[in-house]
Design an enzyme around this catalytic site. Structure first.
Site, PDB file in Angstrom:
ATOM      1  N   GLU B  48      22.975  39.014  28.337  1.00 48.98           N
ATOM      2  CA  GLU B  48      24.208  38.394  28.535  1.00 48.98           C
ATOM      3  C   GLU B  48      24.506  39.049  29.861  1.00 48.98           C
ATOM      4  OE1 GLU B  48      24.985  37.762  23.977  1.00 48.98           O
ATOM      5  OE2 GLU B  48      26.561  38.841  25.312  1.00 48.98           O
ATOM      6  N   GLU B 105      47.546  45.419  50.336  1.00 55.65           N
ATOM      7  CA  GLU B 105      48.382  45.816  49.258  1.00 55.65           C
ATOM      8  C   GLU B 105      49.130  46.984  49.552  1.00 55.65           C
ATOM      9  OE1 GLU B 105      45.363  46.664  46.083  1.00 55.65           O
ATOM     10  OE2 GLU B 105      44.894  44.735  45.828  1.00 55.65           O
ATOM     11  N   SER B 122      29.889  48.230  35.189  1.00 57.08           N
ATOM     12  CA  SER B 122      29.403  47.956  33.757  1.00 57.08           C
ATOM     13  C   SER B 122      27.960  47.510  33.451  1.00 57.08           C
ATOM     14  CB  SER B 122      30.264  46.969  33.026  1.00 57.08           C
ATOM     15  OG  SER B 122      31.722  47.114  32.965  1.00 57.08           O
ATOM     16  N   GLU B 128      28.763  44.021  38.699  1.00 52.80           N
ATOM     17  CA  GLU B 128      29.893  44.297  39.832  1.00 52.80           C
ATOM     18  C   GLU B 128      29.481  45.885  40.339  1.00 52.80           C
ATOM     19  OE1 GLU B 128      34.636  44.869  39.916  1.00 52.80           O
ATOM     20  OE2 GLU B 128      33.713  45.500  38.314  1.00 52.80           O
ATOM     21  N   GLU B 147      50.941  34.857  48.233  1.00 53.03           N
ATOM     22  CA  GLU B 147      52.114  34.379  47.451  1.00 53.03           C
ATOM     23  C   GLU B 147      51.938  34.706  45.846  1.00 53.03           C
ATOM     24  OE1 GLU B 147      54.228  29.918  46.116  1.00 53.03           O
ATOM     25  OE2 GLU B 147      52.241  30.168  47.027  1.00 53.03           O
TER      26      GLU B 147
END
Lengths: 191, 191
Positions: B48, B105, B122, B128, B147
């Site tokens: 998976e 940020e 992971s 990722e 926003e």
């Protein structure tokens, strides 16, 4: 004087309220859901969320070397050198899982084990949490791999580990965290 | 003499050959597939796999404090304190993304920035990859939030960061890695 928020207030700030959950997939290891959420400004958005049972990992030191395993990581289509790790079995305590995974993947029993920290690996899209342990006083034994589990085990010095990080042979979050924790332990005596 | 494997040999050891791929989900941020694979012993299994565009994170130091942001993490249903981070835009270089995310940020521009390391978050179920940067010589400016983006920004000392790890207010892999890298930098002068 600044108000110190309670743990509950801290956790609820910016809360995204679930309006609906769509279950997309339930697999052997992970499941996937998409939540419809109300944002703090009232706008509606969606969140893609992977559920994972949680895992443990072990920084295990033997003769001043770190025990690592090499295995194929299908999502990356390459081999990786990582510290021993594995998913929690249902109802299993993290410490128990850490002792079990260390034994299965490397053959080592440990005389002492304690938690270093715990962390979410990808809090933006997954709830996987890894509890990282530090194991010492190791006793060598036999590996206990499943029939369909393929990995080899070696031990490396801190210098090799840091070199492997540069070469990207070590390139996963839990192992880099463990290597850094070990380096700090060698520098400060604290882990 | 032990044969030193080439990078290709290293990466192919224990290879799991893809026999079939089923696309399960394609979302805004992640996608999910299930691969049917042939294991090294010839057995068939499934994997998976979550696909993710990749991300950057920034250890940004200002007046000997680390810049952190607090935001709600839906998969965990709680707020987290993390270093500034974000996904790569299509075609964007990691360094460029790091400079952009830091500005958006936190409002800070950085005078100097360099890569510390990179890691898969992971590797068992996701591809990722986060590239972690170290930014110094910061210049304060205005935040540029979307926003629908809600976060607050503060700066903390190393001691506070280590305390937050114990309290699990900081509990994600990239931020713990960054805190440890910063501690090692303070102890050794190297990052």
């Amino acid at each position: 004087m600044r108000h110190k928020p309670s743990k509950e207030e801290f956790n609820k700030k910016f809360e995204e309220v679930t309006l609906d959950t769509e279950q997309i997939f339930k697999g052997k290891i992970i499941s996937l859901q998409v939540d419809k959420v109300k944002l703090p400004n009232g706008n509606i958005s969606t969140r893609e969320i992977v559920r994972h049972p949680g895992a443990v990992a072990v920084l295990a030191i033997y003769n001043d070397k770190m025990i690592v395993v090499e295995q194929y990581r299908k999502p990356l289509e390459k081999n990786q050198i990582e510290i021993p790790a594995g998913k929690l079995d249902p109802g299993e305590e993290p410490k128990e899982a850490a002792i079990r995974e260390l034994k299965e993947e490397t053959g080592f029993d440990c005389g002492s084990i304690k938690q270093i920290n715990s962390f979410f690996t990808s809090p933006g899209f997954a709830d996987e949490k890894i509890v990282l342990f530090f194991a010492e006083d190791l006793i060598r034994g036999e590996m206990e791999l499943d029939e369909d589990e393929f990995l080899s085990c070696e031990s490396i010095t801190l210098e090799q580990a840091l070199e492997y990080i540069k070469e990207e042979k070590i390139s996963d979050a839990k192992t880099i965290t463990a290597v850094y924790a070990w380096q700090i332990y060698k520098l400060t005596g604290k882990i």
